[in-house]
Design an enzyme around this catalytic site. Structure first.
Site, PDB file in Angstrom:
ATOM      1  N   GLU A   1       1.752  -0.009  -4.781  1.00  0.00           N
ATOM      2  CA  GLU A   1       0.718   0.943  -5.175  1.00  0.00           C
ATOM      3  C   GLU A   1       1.372   2.306  -5.358  1.00  0.00           C
ATOM      4  OE1 GLU A   1      -3.390   3.046  -3.593  1.00  0.00           O
ATOM      5  OE2 GLU A   1      -1.738   2.661  -2.239  1.00  0.00           O
TER       6      GLU A   1
ATOM      7  N   ASP B   1       0.831  -1.198   0.000  1.00  0.00           N
ATOM      8  CA  ASP B   1       0.000   0.000   0.000  1.00  0.00           C
ATOM      9  C   ASP B   1       0.874   1.259   0.000  1.00  0.00           C
ATOM     10  OD1 ASP B   1      -2.733   1.116   0.421  1.00  0.00           O
ATOM     11  OD2 ASP B   1      -1.852   1.868   2.288  1.00  0.00           O
TER      12      ASP B   1
END
Ligand code: CA
Length: 600
Positions: free
Chosen positions: A343, A314
């Site tokens: 990400e 993330d």
């Protein structure tokens, strides 16, 4: 034996809770937590294991114990004896066997199915509410917990596999003991424990095994940038600089362009890196070497203990970037071929490519990330199919993005997607048109990259970010007892949903064995008159993809323009209709239609 005078003294936590023999990096740093444990000395009584260093912080309740686990050490229980004067505490530390099964990795032959554990299926209503967990189930609240769990996923693995995907990516499922808004999993309060509302660590281990038994892989979502405000550290921080602290709540500016912007003001860059992601998400200080080691070991532990096949990291550009680079390298050094997708949410190809593996950046930065999320391509798909075509708009958007692939050392590594849990669902974004969905899916499953597919897309579930993130993460129909619609069985689906499901499954299954789509080269032609044509080809095969973006007009495909790609082929097998195009010199493609032709 511990004397009664010491009854208040105990070791509350040791993390990682276990470790492994045969690791290439023989070092291990334990975080030991207990009242006044920082004043204890430690010895290890186990063949091949020795204490090399003790590290103390300003907090007497923490002791960091560096161990060396030599290659000769065998699995067993390592006796660690903590002493201070006459006080003595013993902790038997589990040393487990090195995982025999190497990670399988992900590549362009894969399609990843992303799902949110709280919202997919409730396999065990008895764990919807757990006494020790603050937030209780509330299915009527779009931002509440709905009761989905690991058992629900396990029960429906066959459904996922039958769709034609090869792996699943689960949004985070570790403990999020927050008072509210905890269902999404990005506010972790214990980095070593599955949230009991999803199941246990052993349940997760069984899910990974079951996935592997059916030839499916599993990607785990991790977060190095922040934790949840309910994390047990927050009551007694290991050190003042464990997290970034401010006199008043300070939010990140979310402007992660500061990572590569040659003109960035230091104050902007600092705020980007050190500000909190949200008021319930304290920002970890990855520049503290103890935090760095903790995070790296945490990731290695989930890989080695559970046998996961990949990590989706993330908010990759938000932590200190050099630490993240070392994090990624530590993992792939220890487990070569292990898959990580970071990400990196940028509008621009250049900024995305900054994080790509082996990218030569002018500032020398190397992320060591095996794969990046291709947001520019995704954002282009959201507009390409529902606007008039011209020099820059419509299908030209797809062409323009892909023509910038020179920025990536290997653009085929990119994870590509129509949408995910943070975006308005593609079907909603594009006016709920099945013809557009079919075109876009045909594109995403035949262009370069590793496709990722968000749960519910197969039945064109809707989700509008303007209504709140909870709406992007709707309950999968049939996942809850009593659901009047059941996508697992097909009961109650509308004609449109059934049509989307059949089309999606057909293309996914076709792609699964289509080597030319996995590893073939890509050649595309400049879009003209609402028509975008490209080829995937290798020595043995060629697939021609035609996207006709025109609302009302069929178009005639003239072989002459595509001569260099079509030479030697006379017929085409239409993958979607199952019909054969007998004469490739001239044939027609209907309006708002994708045609995928295997050339013969
Ligand atoms: Ca449940």
């Amino acid at each position: 034996m511990i004397s009664t005078a010491l009854s208040a003294q105990k070791i509350e936590r040791v993390e990682p809770p276990s470790w492994f023999t045969g690791m290439k990096d023989t070092g291990l740093q334990l975080m030991v937590y207990g009242k006044e444990i920082g004043s204890f000395d430690v010895i290890a009584d186990y063949p091949g294991v020795k204490v090399t260093k003790l590290v103390k912080t300003g907090n007497p309740n923490y002791l960091f114990v560096n161990l060396d686990i030599s290659s000769s050490a065998v699995p067993g229980s390592v006796k660690l004896t903590f002493t201070q004067g006459k006080q003595k505490l013993v902790h038997n530390y589990p040393l487990l066997g090195h995982p025999a099964e190497p990670a399988k990795g992900f590549n362009t032959s894969d399609v990843i199915y992303l799902l949110m554990p709280d919202r997919f299926a409730n396999g065990d209503p008895s764990n919807d509410n757990v006494d020790a967990m603050l937030e209780k189930v509330s299915r009527a609240n779009p931002n509440g917990r709905h009761g989905g769990d690991l058992k629900g996923i396990s029960d429906h693995l066959d459904y996922i596999k039958d769709l034609g995907v090869t792996g699943i990516w689960l949004n985070p499922f570790l403990e999020n003991n927050q008072t509210a808004y905890s269902y999404h999993g990005y506010s972790i309060t214990d980095l070593y424990c599955v949230d009991p509302r999803y199941g246990s660590n052993e349940d997760f281990k069984n899910l990974v095994s079951k996935a592997h038994d059916t030839d499916m892989k599993l990607i785990m979502d991790m977060i190095c940038n922040h934790i949840g405000s309910g994390h047990w550290w927050m009551k007694d921080l290991p050190s003042e600089d464990w997290i970034h602290q401010f006199s008043t709540f300070t939010r990140t500016n979310y402007r992660v362009s500061t990572n590569m912007d040659p003109y960035a003001a230091k104050s902007d860059a600092d705020l980007s890196e050190k500000g909190w992601f949200d008021n319930t998400m304290p920002d970890l200080n990855q520049s503290n070497p103890l935090v760095e080691t903790y995070l790296i070991q945490n990731s290695l532990w989930w890989i080695a203990y559970f046998g996961i096949d990949g990590i989706r990291m993330d908010t990759y550009p938000y932590p200190e970037k050099n630490m993240m680079s070392r994090w990624a390298k530590s993992i792939t050094d220890e487990f070569p071929g292990f898959f990580i997708v970071g990400e990196v949410w940028y509008q621009q190809e250049a900024m995305t490519a900054y994080w790509a593996l082996d990218k030569v950046n002018s500032d020398g930065y190397q992320s060591n990330l095996p794969s990046v999320t291709d947001f520019p391509l995704s954002l282009a798909t959201h507009r390409a199919f529902n606007e008039p075509d011209n020099w820059t708009d419509g299908l030209a958007r797809l062409y323009n993005i892909l023509s910038q692939d020179f920025l990536y050392p290997d653009p085929f590594r990119n994870v590509i997607f129509l949408d995910n849990h943070d975006m308005t669902r593609f079907f909603t974004e594009t006016g709920m048109r099945l013809d557009i969905y079919k075109m876009a899916l045909s594109f995403i499953l035949t262009t370069r990259g590793i496709p990722q597919f968000y749960y519910g897309t197969e039945i064109v579930m809707e989700g509008d970010k303007n209504r709140g993130d909870g709406y992007l993460r709707g309950d999968f129909p049939g996942g809850w007892p009593g659901d009047n619609k059941n996508a697992f069985t097909g009961n109650g689906l509308t004609t449109t949903e059934k049509d989307a499901f059949d089309f999606t499954g057909k293309l996914l299954k076709w792609r699964k064995d289509k080597e030319v789509i996995h590893t073939g080269k890509l050649k595309h032609y400049i879009p003209e008159n609402g028509l975008y044509v490209y080829f995937r080809y290798n020595k043995n095969e060629s697939v021609m993809v035609i996207l006709n973006n025109n609302e009302k007009n069929s178009v005639t495909i003239n072989k002459d323009r595509y001569a260099e790609a079509m030479a030697g082929f006379t017929k085409g097998y239409d993958v979607i209709t199952g019909k054969t195009v007998d004469d490739l010199t001239s044939f027609r493609v209907g309006p708002k239609t994708a045609m995928i032709l295997e050339l013969k």
